[in-house]
Structure formats: structure tokens, C-alpha cells
Design a protein around this motif. Structure first.
Motif, short mmCIF file in Angstrom:
data_model
loop_
_atom_site.label_atom_id
_atom_site.label_comp_id
_atom_site.label_asym_id
_atom_site.label_seq_id
_atom_site.Cartn_x
_atom_site.Cartn_y
_atom_site.Cartn_z
N TYR A 33 0.84 -1.21 0.00
CA TYR A 33 0.00 0.00 0.00
C TYR A 33 0.87 1.25 0.00
N LEU A 34 1.88 1.23 0.86
CA LEU A 34 2.75 2.40 0.98
C LEU A 34 3.57 2.60 -0.30
N LYS A 35 4.00 1.49 -0.91
CA LYS A 35 4.77 1.60 -2.15
C LYS A 35 3.92 2.20 -3.28
N VAL A 36 2.67 1.78 -3.34
CA VAL A 36 1.76 2.33 -4.36
C VAL A 36 1.58 3.82 -4.15
N ALA B 49 3.10 10.42 -2.90
CA ALA B 49 2.62 10.71 -1.54
C ALA B 49 3.80 10.81 -0.58
N ASN B 50 3.74 11.79 0.32
CA ASN B 50 4.79 11.92 1.33
C ASN B 50 4.46 11.04 2.54
N ARG B 51 5.32 11.07 3.55
CA ARG B 51 5.15 10.18 4.71
C ARG B 51 3.87 10.53 5.48
N TYR B 52 3.57 11.81 5.61
CA TYR B 52 2.34 12.22 6.31
C TYR B 52 1.10 11.69 5.60
N GLN B 53 1.07 11.80 4.28
CA GLN B 53 -0.09 11.32 3.51
C GLN B 53 -0.22 9.80 3.62
#
Length: 268
Positions: free
Chosen positions: A170-173, A179-183
């Protein structure tokens, strides 16, 4: 032959009826067990199967509660303990989630603090009560701190584990779309961890009551914990059990409120 929309609708209605009947059955059994328990308790006390001085009886507890509600002497103690418990619950849960978010945000900090979190979680928090009272003084702040500290470490560990358990894909997508870390945290990590956070809420309900009551044992001259200690000192076990009964009722109400919050979040 293909299924018709009408047959699917009937199956869904049958499923809903079964689900409703199952919930009703569970509720009936819960009420039955409660009534059976208090009936056996009352009979055991009246026929002296148990020591009525130590175990009192539901009728005596009810009479005492009605008397103290009528003269208003119980309301102050209830308000004090309820305020301290809710404040400790909210503070401990919020700080735990905040610390978990910080650990997820800074992986190096997480690796450094990991052994210390394990040690702090293993320590008996109740044993810190006298130190907290000396540090913060005998008052509301020390008791609220007791309610918070008993749950903050376990909340941090459990919620952080939930954050770390979110699927990396999910984070890789999201990262591939810029998307930044906050998003990533706001849109993927936090929503995916809601079930664990709600489960932590449920655990913290009980832990907060334990911390506050222990704090009132040590220092308070008001609250349900104080009434328990006072009841033991004067051998008034009806007062002790009445206070425990009020704690059980309020803990059950808080638990039900957390369950309602869980249902709302799941619907969303």
C-alpha cells in the motif's frame, strides 16, 4: 438456472433475521446469567451458605446505594472517580497513540527505544504509585497520572505494532504516486490500524480503572477507591461491595461506548 434478484433478497432477509435472533439469544443468556448470579448470591447470604458479614447480599447493597444516592453522599465520590478515570483513560490512550506515531515516523528512534519500552512494559506500574504521588503531590493530578501511566506503554507497543503491520505494498503504491510520509500515515497506516486502536481502547477501559482506584487507595480522601479502603477499615463490607458494584457499572458503560465508537468507525 441463474439466481434471481428476488431470491438473493430473500436470502439476505433470512440472514438478517438469523443474525437478529442470535443477538437476542445472546442478550437473553447474558441477562439470565446476571439474574442467576445475584439470585444465588442473595440466597447464599440469607441461608448463610456464605458469611453474610464478608459477602453481604444484593439486597443490602441495593438498600445502601439507594440510601447514599438519596442523601447525596455517593454522588461526590462517583463524580471524582469518574472524572479521574475518564481523564486518565483519554490521556493514556492519546499519549500512547502519539508515541506510536512518533516511533513509526522515525524508525531509528523506534530501534533505539525498543528495549526500553520492553523494560517499561514489564515493570509493575502500580509500584510507581508512591513515586508519582510524591512527585506530583497528593491530588487529582497524581491519580490521573496513575490512570494514564498504567496504559500508555502497552498502548504504544500495541498500536506501533499495528502501524508496522500495514502492508508495505500500500505504501509503495502511494509513494509511486508521489505521496509523502504524512499522507501515507493519514490515508493508509492510520485507517488500517483502527481495529487495533479500538481494541486498545477496550483494554484501556479496565486498566484506567485499576490505575485510578490504586491511586485513590494511596492518597485520596474522595472517590470510590477511598470508600473501598474506608469500608475495609470499619469492616463495612457492604460499603466495599457497593463501591465495587458502581465501578463495574461504570466500566461496563465505558466499554459499551467504545463498542459504539467501533461500530461507527467500521460503518465509515
Amino acid at each position: 438456472m441463474s439466481k434471481t434478484p428476488l431470491s438473493d433478497q430473500k436470502r439476505f432477509e433470512q440472514y438478517e433475521r438469523r443474525l437478529k435472533k442470535e443477538k437476542q439469544s445472546i442478550r437473553v443468556w447474558q441477562v439470565f446469567i446476571c439474574v442467576f448470579f445475584f439470585a444465588v448470591w442473595e440466597m447464599s447470604s440469607r441461608f448463610q451458605w456464605v458469611d453474610p458479614l464478608l459477602f453481604s447480599s444484593p439486597s443490602k447493597i441495593t438498600n445502601l446505594l439507594v440510601k447514599k444516592f438519596t442523601d447525596g453522599s455517593l454522588l461526590l465520590h462517583m463524580q471524582v472517580t469518574l472524572f479521574e478515570t475518564v481523564a486518565g483513560f483519554l490521556l493514556g490512550t492519546f499519549l500512547g497513540i502519539l508515541l506510536a506515531a512518533i516511533l513509526w515516523w522515525f524508525p531509528k528512534v523506534s530501534k533505539i527505544s525498543d528495549p526500553y519500552l520492553v523494560i517499561l512494559n514489564a515493570m509493575p506500574k502500580v509500584a510507581l504509585g508512591p513515586i508519582i504521588i510524591v512527585a506530583l503531590g497528593p491530588g487529582y493530578f497524581s491519580i490521573i497520572a496513575m490512570g494514564a501511566i498504567i496504559s500508555v506503554i502497552i498502548t504504544t507497543i500495541v498500536v506501533y505494532s499495528a502501524f508496522e503491520g500495514v502492508d508495505e505494498n500500500y505504501l509503495k503504491v502511494m509513494n509511486s504516486f508521489g505521496a509523502n510520509r504524512y499522507q501515507c500515515f493519514k490515508e493508509a497506516v492510520l485507517p488500517a490500524s483502527f481495529p487495533t486502536i479500538i481494541s486498545t481502547f477496550k483494554v484501556n477501559v479496565g486498566l484506567s480503572w485499576v490505575g485510578v482506584i490504586v491511586g485513590e487507595f494511596l492518597v485520596s480522601q474522595k472517590g470510590l477507591g477511598y470508600l473501598i479502603i474506608y469500608g475495609f477499615q470499619v469492616f463495612d463490607f457492604t460499603l466495599v461491595l457497593s463501591s465495587l458494584m458502581m465501578i463495574a457499572i461504570f466500566a461496563a458503560i465505558m466499554y459499551q461506548l467504545v463498542e459504539r465508537l467501533e461500530k461507527r468507525l467500521i460503518k465509515q
